[in-house]
Design a protein around this motif. Structure first.
Motif, PDB file in Angstrom:
ATOM      1  N   ALA A 126      35.881  41.233  34.290  1.00  0.00           N
ATOM      2  CA  ALA A 126      35.993  41.903  35.596  1.00  0.00           C
ATOM      3  C   ALA A 126      36.370  43.375  35.426  1.00  0.00           C
ATOM      4  O   ALA A 126      35.810  44.249  36.109  1.00  0.00           O
ATOM      5  CB  ALA A 126      37.008  41.183  36.475  1.00  0.00           C
ATOM      6  N   LEU A 127      37.298  43.664  34.525  1.00  0.00           N
ATOM      7  CA  LEU A 127      37.696  45.051  34.276  1.00  0.00           C
ATOM      8  C   LEU A 127      36.528  45.878  33.723  1.00  0.00           C
ATOM      9  O   LEU A 127      36.324  47.028  34.109  1.00  0.00           O
ATOM     10  CB  LEU A 127      38.879  45.110  33.315  1.00  0.00           C
ATOM     11  CG  LEU A 127      40.205  44.560  33.847  1.00  0.00           C
ATOM     12  CD1 LEU A 127      41.231  44.459  32.721  1.00  0.00           C
ATOM     13  CD2 LEU A 127      40.730  45.411  34.979  1.00  0.00           C
ATOM     14  N   LEU A 128      35.764  45.265  32.836  1.00  0.00           N
ATOM     15  CA  LEU A 128      34.606  45.959  32.268  1.00  0.00           C
ATOM     16  C   LEU A 128      33.532  46.206  33.330  1.00  0.00           C
ATOM     17  O   LEU A 128      32.915  47.277  33.355  1.00  0.00           O
ATOM     18  CB  LEU A 128      34.028  45.165  31.096  1.00  0.00           C
ATOM     19  CG  LEU A 128      34.926  45.061  29.862  1.00  0.00           C
ATOM     20  CD1 LEU A 128      34.330  44.098  28.839  1.00  0.00           C
ATOM     21  CD2 LEU A 128      35.178  46.422  29.252  1.00  0.00           C
ATOM     22  N   LEU A 177      41.131  31.724  28.874  1.00  0.00           N
ATOM     23  CA  LEU A 177      39.964  31.926  29.742  1.00  0.00           C
ATOM     24  C   LEU A 177      40.273  32.904  30.872  1.00  0.00           C
ATOM     25  O   LEU A 177      39.428  33.727  31.234  1.00  0.00           O
ATOM     26  CB  LEU A 177      39.491  30.595  30.328  1.00  0.00           C
ATOM     27  CG  LEU A 177      38.613  29.735  29.434  1.00  0.00           C
ATOM     28  CD1 LEU A 177      38.300  28.404  30.108  1.00  0.00           C
ATOM     29  CD2 LEU A 177      37.332  30.463  29.076  1.00  0.00           C
ATOM     30  N   PHE A 178      41.468  32.806  31.420  1.00  0.00           N
ATOM     31  CA  PHE A 178      41.883  33.716  32.488  1.00  0.00           C
ATOM     32  C   PHE A 178      41.833  35.161  32.001  1.00  0.00           C
ATOM     33  O   PHE A 178      41.274  36.037  32.675  1.00  0.00           O
ATOM     34  CB  PHE A 178      43.290  33.348  32.964  1.00  0.00           C
ATOM     35  CG  PHE A 178      43.756  34.136  34.152  1.00  0.00           C
ATOM     36  CD1 PHE A 178      43.392  33.761  35.433  1.00  0.00           C
ATOM     37  CD2 PHE A 178      44.561  35.253  33.990  1.00  0.00           C
ATOM     38  CE1 PHE A 178      43.817  34.490  36.537  1.00  0.00           C
ATOM     39  CE2 PHE A 178      44.992  35.989  35.085  1.00  0.00           C
ATOM     40  CZ  PHE A 178      44.620  35.603  36.365  1.00  0.00           C
ATOM     41  N   VAL A 179      42.395  35.424  30.826  1.00  0.00           N
ATOM     42  CA  VAL A 179      42.377  36.778  30.256  1.00  0.00           C
ATOM     43  C   VAL A 179      40.935  37.204  29.963  1.00  0.00           C
ATOM     44  O   VAL A 179      40.551  38.354  30.229  1.00  0.00           O
ATOM     45  CB  VAL A 179      43.254  36.869  28.987  1.00  0.00           C
ATOM     46  CG1 VAL A 179      43.053  38.190  28.263  1.00  0.00           C
ATOM     47  CG2 VAL A 179      44.720  36.659  29.342  1.00  0.00           C
ATOM     48  N   PHE A 180      40.123  36.291  29.460  1.00  0.00           N
ATOM     49  CA  PHE A 180      38.727  36.599  29.174  1.00  0.00           C
ATOM     50  C   PHE A 180      37.984  37.026  30.445  1.00  0.00           C
ATOM     51  O   PHE A 180      37.305  38.048  30.470  1.00  0.00           O
ATOM     52  CB  PHE A 180      38.033  35.392  28.535  1.00  0.00           C
ATOM     53  CG  PHE A 180      36.556  35.568  28.352  1.00  0.00           C
ATOM     54  CD1 PHE A 180      36.057  36.339  27.313  1.00  0.00           C
ATOM     55  CD2 PHE A 180      35.659  34.975  29.232  1.00  0.00           C
ATOM     56  CE1 PHE A 180      34.687  36.519  27.161  1.00  0.00           C
ATOM     57  CE2 PHE A 180      34.291  35.142  29.089  1.00  0.00           C
ATOM     58  CZ  PHE A 180      33.805  35.923  28.043  1.00  0.00           C
ATOM     59  N   GLU A 219      34.610  49.069  35.345  1.00  0.00           N
ATOM     60  CA  GLU A 219      34.423  50.314  34.590  1.00  0.00           C
ATOM     61  C   GLU A 219      32.963  50.758  34.643  1.00  0.00           C
ATOM     62  O   GLU A 219      32.683  51.949  34.785  1.00  0.00           O
ATOM     63  CB  GLU A 219      34.872  50.120  33.141  1.00  0.00           C
ATOM     64  CG  GLU A 219      34.929  51.394  32.345  1.00  0.00           C
ATOM     65  CD  GLU A 219      35.650  51.231  31.030  1.00  0.00           C
ATOM     66  OE1 GLU A 219      35.170  51.826  30.044  1.00  0.00           O
ATOM     67  OE2 GLU A 219      36.681  50.538  30.977  1.00  0.00           O
ATOM     68  N   VAL A 220      32.030  49.814  34.557  1.00  0.00           N
ATOM     69  CA  VAL A 220      30.609  50.141  34.660  1.00  0.00           C
ATOM     70  C   VAL A 220      30.311  50.754  36.033  1.00  0.00           C
ATOM     71  O   VAL A 220      29.581  51.746  36.135  1.00  0.00           O
ATOM     72  CB  VAL A 220      29.732  48.893  34.400  1.00  0.00           C
ATOM     73  CG1 VAL A 220      28.289  49.127  34.800  1.00  0.00           C
ATOM     74  CG2 VAL A 220      29.826  48.485  32.936  1.00  0.00           C
ATOM     75  N   ILE A 221      30.899  50.201  37.077  1.00  0.00           N
ATOM     76  CA  ILE A 221      30.710  50.755  38.428  1.00  0.00           C
ATOM     77  C   ILE A 221      31.302  52.164  38.503  1.00  0.00           C
ATOM     78  O   ILE A 221      30.692  53.076  39.073  1.00  0.00           O
ATOM     79  CB  ILE A 221      31.339  49.839  39.493  1.00  0.00           C
ATOM     80  CG1 ILE A 221      30.566  48.527  39.567  1.00  0.00           C
ATOM     81  CG2 ILE A 221      31.403  50.521  40.853  1.00  0.00           C
ATOM     82  CD1 ILE A 221      31.250  47.434  40.360  1.00  0.00           C
ATOM     83  N   SER A 250      36.758  49.705  25.427  1.00  0.00           N
ATOM     84  CA  SER A 250      37.466  49.022  26.516  1.00  0.00           C
ATOM     85  C   SER A 250      37.455  47.514  26.317  1.00  0.00           C
ATOM     86  O   SER A 250      38.467  46.849  26.562  1.00  0.00           O
ATOM     87  CB  SER A 250      36.840  49.375  27.868  1.00  0.00           C
ATOM     88  OG  SER A 250      37.017  50.734  28.141  1.00  0.00           O
ATOM     89  N   ALA A 251      36.330  46.964  25.877  1.00  0.00           N
ATOM     90  CA  ALA A 251      36.228  45.520  25.653  1.00  0.00           C
ATOM     91  C   ALA A 251      37.228  45.068  24.592  1.00  0.00           C
ATOM     92  O   ALA A 251      37.804  43.977  24.679  1.00  0.00           O
ATOM     93  CB  ALA A 251      34.808  45.138  25.233  1.00  0.00           C
TER      94      ALA A 251
END
Length: 146
Positions: free
Chosen positions: A97-99, A89-92, A102-104, A124-125
């Motif tokens: 958050a990383l995605l 879940l942490f990695v998920f 990236e959108v920002i 990226s996902a």
């Protein structure tokens, strides 16, 4: 530059577990892996780019000191002593958050600085969890002091 300063500030202010030697390892590993990857996907195949398609000085912070503090925060907060489910879940959630970041970064200037060629958020996902897993393996086998 706002993201570089913010990520580094948060990473170093919240660090409770990583030593200076471990932080240096994380920075060198992250910069090496990112520059190697970017050399092909960004510069050779124009999958994505920072600021402009050309090699330029403005992109140097994004290529070198943007991601190491993110990896530092990830490892500092990673629940090593928790169940596999919690770690997954942490990695998920970190991938989400990383995605979102990236959108920002894809927004028009002045907020955005990242541009897609043939690359997409789907790439990226798919790749972000793999890269986080590689980081964890590197940390466990080469950095972590037992």
């Amino acid at each position: 530059m706002i993201a570089v300063i913010l990520f580094n500030l948060v990473a170093f202010k919240t660090n409770k577990t990583l030593t200076a030697k471990q932080i240096a390892h994380i920075f060198v590993f992250t910069i090496s892996l990112q520059l190697s990857f970017d050399l092909y996907v960004d510069m050779k195949y124009l999958g994505y780019w920072y600021f402009s398609k050309e090699i330029d000085w403005a992109a140097l912070p994004a290529h070198s000191i943007l991601l190491p503090p993110v990896n530092m925060m990830f490892l500092n907060w990673y629940p090593f002593d928790r169940t596999r489910w919690v770690r997954t879940l942490f990695v998920f959630f970190w991938t989400i958050a990383l995605l979102l970041y990236e959108v920002i970064a894809l927004l028009p200037a002045p907020w955005g600085y990242f541009h897609y060629g043939w690359w997409s958020l789907g790439h990226s996902a798919f790749l972000d969890p793999i890269l986080l897993f590689i980081l964890l393996l590197y940390y466990k086998h080469f950095i972590k002091e037992d």
